[in-house]
Design an enzyme around this catalytic site. Structure first.
Site, PDB file in Angstrom:
ATOM      1  N   GLU A   5       0.812  -1.219   0.000  1.00 60.49           N
ATOM      2  CA  GLU A   5       0.000   0.000   0.000  1.00 60.49           C
ATOM      3  C   GLU A   5       0.850   1.276   0.000  1.00 60.49           C
ATOM      4  O   GLU A   5       0.780   2.099   0.910  1.00 60.49           O
ATOM      5  CB  GLU A   5      -0.940  -0.003   1.206  1.00 60.49           C
ATOM      6  CG  GLU A   5      -1.964  -1.127   1.173  1.00 60.49           C
ATOM      7  CD  GLU A   5      -2.937  -1.095   2.329  1.00 60.49           C
ATOM      8  OE1 GLU A   5      -4.047  -1.626   2.204  1.00 60.49           O
ATOM      9  OE2 GLU A   5      -2.573  -0.518   3.394  1.00 60.49           O
ATOM     10  N   GLU A  21      -6.422  -7.786  -0.797  1.00 57.20           N
ATOM     11  CA  GLU A  21      -6.867  -7.767   0.599  1.00 57.20           C
ATOM     12  C   GLU A  21      -8.369  -7.504   0.654  1.00 57.20           C
ATOM     13  O   GLU A  21      -8.904  -6.684  -0.090  1.00 57.20           O
ATOM     14  CB  GLU A  21      -6.163  -6.668   1.409  1.00 57.20           C
ATOM     15  CG  GLU A  21      -4.710  -6.904   1.691  1.00 57.20           C
ATOM     16  CD  GLU A  21      -4.126  -5.826   2.605  1.00 57.20           C
ATOM     17  OE1 GLU A  21      -4.910  -5.163   3.325  1.00 57.20           O
ATOM     18  OE2 GLU A  21      -2.905  -5.637   2.595  1.00 57.20           O
TER      19      GLU A  21
END
Length: 684
Positions: free
Chosen positions: A156, A320
């Site tokens: 991320e 995710e």
């Protein structure tokens, strides 16, 4: 488009997720039980090592890979695959202590302390050296392992640093961009405004709240630099991976802003995507919230899926998600029965070849100990969440032939990160009502409700493959983009544009002489001014005999050859054009001059879709709140009929379909329970 494009070597749907065995090295019984439970949960793929640097290198130069060797073998023993991450998302404490330059400096010029994660400086030569060194050791040790499926780079990416190294890197980036010409920079930034002319490169500083930057060109270039610097750091990370494992695909996980569920704003993913083999993203919608319907939230999820799929025009990966709640929403509500399978299948329906979770097992301590996971603290495979995961795994096992398939779209909506940055910076219009991504989702809504597939593309993509191109609120347009839109319409395309479009160029400088002449040619009009409304203000437009409410924005239009399709009813521009159409060479251009209620867009696009004969290829009769999405290959449509409501819904197929699990022909009339999904195959 119908040809399969497998993004990994796996010919099955990936199911599993983030596995953090480094947290459990002192608990061998837990690690052993993980392998047993992985089989029970019908999982097959695990992302490992994302935050494991301190376990891999507990002190500088002292490496411990043996535990990771064993994890590889454990997963291999059950036929599983590994997505191996580089651990740069969180540094070990010894590195922050010995090399403080790796720590970020925030916009207030304050050096950050060790803690949290993702607070490293992308310009730090030491951190770049250390990450590449670690990554080389990983690829040398595991690059040829038969269970290695792909590389997961860092985690991320986001944030920015304002340290001295980053200031110098920014100045050098500007030197390259402006060919070492300060005059060109000052013109692009409109330097004379408030005496902001730069006379030496050393005077340039990144934007800071300490002296809030009113130089919009500087702000825009800083955001571009942050994207490029992040990509540069990523490119440094992957050097040994490309060198030693050129055939192993590489990804990093993109994000979305969760509460509004709009694309992540801090990085320009249209640039970043070109450096990845596979797009993956982390999806955490706030299902069952108290501010919108389930169907409305599902529409927003669909928009982001179609954007990230369209970035490379191939399947993506859900890297995710949560099997139930998270731990960082203001209210962390559990998924209701049926929602996990439904939400998972929505991802697959829009192009994902995986359902992966954060996380496999709940952490015992620290900030994520109550974040959703497959395995809860009770270690019980019989609880509701674990059983929901197992059911998803069982469903995915019947979808292997869907892997690598894509979606065919005749409609595209154009999304642009740079334009949104510039529009948000603009000190004009309504400061709280610009809402560019949300506006695009409102245009997307009609097509999602009508089961018409949409690509959400960026300005770099080709336009000519689409019969309808929708470009709302594209505030920033370079002359190159304008000319490409002009060519698209001239060659037979149908273009829809809206208010607050085409106002500034790529430097955030307004076009002189009013609206760009090429836009006037395309649309047969000139926007004269934009009226911005207070929340209590409204207007009315009449379109095809029906009245619709206007909120937030209304453009005063001077029609110069355009056909007036709708007119305002109030204020000093009453009885003037609010919506227009204009034939330009072989195509047609439509201009929507105001922010009009959703029912207008349904009626407007319904007429346009009818005129262009745009239809879903998988017609299914259903009520509002049911979504039908499909993927296709050369021989079949794979249809996902999803009930995003809390009521039973009746549906009817127009032709013969077959259940994906049993391969049996289904009755054309079916009833869906709340949150139910029906997955069928229809031969072409």
């Amino acid at each position: 488009m119908n040809k399969k494009t497998q993004v990994t070597s796996a010919n099955f749907m990936l199911h599993g997720g983030d596995y953090n065995p480094d947290q459990w090295l002192d608990y061998p019984e837990i690690l052993a039980d993980d392998i047993r439970l992985m089989k029970v949960a019908n999982t097959n793929t695990f992302s490992i090592g994302i935050f494991a640097w301190s376990a891999l290198e507990p002190t500088e130069g002292h490496y411990q890979f043996e535990w990771l060797d064993q994890i590889f073998e454990n997963i291999t023993s059950i036929g599983g695959r590994v997505i191996l991450a580089t651990p740069s998302g969180a540094r070990p404490a010894w590195m922050s202590e010995k090399y403080p330059e790796v720590l970020r400096v925030d916009a207030y010029r304050r050096k950050q302390l060790h803690g949290g994660r993702h607070n490293h400086c992308f310009s730090s030569a030491i951190y770049r050296e250390k990450t590449q060194q670690m990554n080389r050791l990983l690829v040398e040790r595991y690059g040829n392992h038969p269970s290695l499926l792909m590389w997961h780079i860092s985690n991320e990416y986001g944030g920015e640093c304002h340290c001295d190294h980053c200031q110098e890197a920014f100045r050098e980036w500007l030197r390259v961009k402006y060919l070492d010409n300060l005059k060109a920079l000052n013109h692009a930034w409109w330097g004379p405004f408030w005496s902001h002319t730069i006379s030496d490169w050393s005077q340039i500083e990144s934007p800071s709240p300490i002296g809030e930057s009113m130089v919009h060109g500087l702000n825009l270039d800083w955001r571009r630099f942050v994207t490029d610097q992040t990509i540069g750091f990523y490119e440094n990370e992957i050097v040994p991976l490309r060198e030693l494992t050129p055939d192993i695909p590489i990804t990093t996980n993109f994000m979305a802003d969760t509460f509004d569920l709009i694309p992540f704003q801090s990085l320009d993913y249209s640039k970043f995507s070109k450096h990845l083999d596979v797009i993956s993203w982390d999806a955490y919608p706030a299902w069952h919230n108290d501010w919108e319907s389930t169907a409305n939230l599902a529409m927003k999820v669909g928009f982001i899926n179609d954007l990230y799929r369209s970035l490379k025009q191939q399947p993506f990966l859900l890297m995710e998600s949560t099997p139930s709640g998270v731990n960082w929403h203001p209210v962390n509500k559990a998924k209701r029965p049926g929602m996990h399978l439904l939400s998972a299948m929505q991802m697959v329906a829009h192009g994902s070849d995986s359902i992966l979770y954060f996380q496999w097992r709940k952490s015992r301590g620290s900030s994520e100990k109550f974040h959703g996971a497959v395995v809860d603290h009770d270690n019980n495979s019989n609880n509701r969440v674990f059983q929901d995961v197992a059911r998803v795994g069982d469903t995915l096992e019947n979808l292997s032939e869907v892997v690598g398939t894509n979606r065919q779209a005749d409609v595209a909506i154009l999304y642009d990160w740079e334009s949104n940055w510039a529009l948000n910076d603009a000190q004009g219009f309504g400061m709280e009502t610009k809402q560019y991504p949300q506006t695009l989702q409102e245009h997307y809504r009609y097509f999602w409700e009508q089961d018409i597939p949409v690509d959400v593309i960026t300005k770099e993509e080709k336009f000519d493959s689409y019969r309808l191109l929708i470009v709302p609120m594209l505030y920033l347009m370079s002359e190159e983009t304008i000319e490409r839109l002009k060519s698209y319409v001239a060659n037979g395309g149908h273009l829809v544009m809206s208010y607050l479009s085409g106002i500034v160029n790529e430097h955030d400088l307004t076009y002189l002489g009013g609206w760009h002449q090429s836009l006037q040619d395309i649309f047969g009009l000139e926007p004269k001014e934009t009226d911005t409304y207070y929340p209590t203000d409204e207007n009315v437009v009449i379109f095809q005999g029906h009245a619709y409410t206007v909120k937030d924005y209304a453009t005063v239009i001077s029609a110069k050859g355009a056909k007036v399709e709708a007119i305002y009813q109030k204020d000093f521009y009453a009885e003037t054009a609010a919506v227009t159409s204009h034939s330009y060479q072989e195509g047609k251009a439509y201009y929507i001059g105001a922010r009009i209620e959703a029912s207008f867009q349904r009626d407007f696009y319904s007429q346009l879709v009818s005129d262009l004969q745009l239809e879903p290829v998988w017609k299914v009769k259903h009520e509002e709140g049911v979504s039908v999405q499909a993927r296709e290959d050369l021989t079949n449509y794979y249809m996902f009929v999803m009930n995003f409501t809390e009521q039973k819904q009746s549906i009817e197929f127009e032709s013969t379909v077959y259940d994906m699990k049993s391969n049996e022909e289904l009755n054309r009339q079916q009833e869906l329970t709340p949150y139910e999904v029906l997955i069928v195959r229809r031969p072409k």
